[in-house]
Scaffold this active site. Structure first.
Site, mmCIF file in Angstrom:
data_model
loop_
_atom_site.group_PDB
_atom_site.id
_atom_site.type_symbol
_atom_site.label_atom_id
_atom_site.label_comp_id
_atom_site.label_asym_id
_atom_site.label_seq_id
_atom_site.Cartn_x
_atom_site.Cartn_y
_atom_site.Cartn_z
ATOM 1 N N TYR A 149 22.526 -3.166 10.232
ATOM 2 C CA TYR A 149 21.312 -2.512 10.737
ATOM 3 C C TYR A 149 21.607 -1.050 11.066
ATOM 4 C CZ TYR A 149 17.436 -1.278 13.819
ATOM 5 O OH TYR A 149 16.358 -0.642 14.400
ATOM 6 N N SER A 173 16.516 4.921 14.091
ATOM 7 C CA SER A 173 16.920 4.279 15.336
ATOM 8 C C SER A 173 18.074 5.050 15.960
ATOM 9 C CB SER A 173 17.368 2.839 15.069
ATOM 10 O OG SER A 173 17.958 2.262 16.226
#
Length: 264
Positions: free
Chosen positions: A142, A129
């Site tokens: 995350y 990501s």
């Protein structure tokens, strides 16, 4: 066409994994979906597996090898999100974030490596990501799990290159998928943080809902699958490529400040 090629995708029941599976099938790959749940109207070869449970992953990979005799491509797209303040997210949720995103990736990679070494080749593509580069407030765990995936890929690239195995990490930005609704959220401590937790996560989710389609990321993954050689790191989406490029130019303090200003 690649009618004799076999691909394993974790989390191909939805989102990026499902879109990638569809495109690979069109290219002639035999695609196995290793997931806890099959896709709606499943068209891939579904095998139950929980990426956070290495025994189920190992058994699933052995089944693929028994069926196809080889593994040409692994795409690790299974993942989940946890949002909230670092000090208020429960330890169990914190650990689950890493168990799925990081150790789930590692479990699957470890399971396919013996076969890829044996056949002297293969390609591994891990979904990371842009949050690995621009860590998002109230998504600290995350962001950290995705940054760890990039580091893992960098190290693995040099470990396995002598066996003809290529490894890459793909960093999407905001994607419009069911991932947003499935996120584990806590607003615990929002009073302490003057309501910033809720507003920051809402802003982030708005960006996701207006983000790229899973197909846009899948196209890049399939392109890399078809390339002879890949680099360790790719960014999906022109605007995100620009942001990642700028992160190399901006002073780090400025980059962190800019991200902080986006989620007030």
């Amino acid at each position: 066409m690649n009618s004799n090629k076999t691909a394993i995708i974790t989390g191909a029941g939805s989102g990026i994994g499902l879109a990638t599976a569809h495109m690979l099938r069109e290219k002639g790959y035999t695609v196995y979906n290793l997931s806890r749940h099959p896709a709606e109207n499943e068209k891939n070869k579904f095998i139950y597996a929980d990426v956070s449970d290495s025994s189920t992953i190992k058994a699933a990979v052995e089944q693929v090898i028994g069926d196809s005799g080889r593994i040409d491509l692994l795409v690790t797209s299974a993942g989940m999100g946890v949002s909230g303040a670092v000090e208020f997210i429960e330890e169990e949720e914190m650990k689950r974030q890493f168990e799925v995103n990081l150790f789930g990736t590692i479990n699957t990679v470890k399971a396919v490596l013996p076969q890829m070494r044996k056949q002297k080749g293969g390609k591994i593509i891990c979904i990371s990501s842009v949050a690995a580069v621009y860590s998002i407030p109230f998504q600290a765990y995350y962001s950290a799990s995705k940054a760890a995936i990039n580091s893992f890929v960098d190290a693995l690239t040099n470990e396995v290159k002598s066996f003809g195995i290529e490894v890459a990490s793909v960093m999407p930005g905001d994607i419009s998928t069911g991932f947003t609704a499935a996120r584990s959220k806590t607003n615990a401590g929002d009073d302490v943080y003057s309501g910033v937790i809720g507003s920051a996560v809402s802003a982030m989710e708005k960006d996701e809902k207006n983000g790229m389609t899973p197909d846009s990321v899948a196209k890049l993954v399939v392109k890399l699958a078809e390339k002879k050689h890949v680099a360790p790191l790719y960014t999906a989406g022109l605007q995100y490529k620009t942001l990642v490029f700028l992160s190399r130019i901006f002073p780090h303090k400025l980059a962190v400040k800019i991200v902080g200003g986006m989620y007030k």
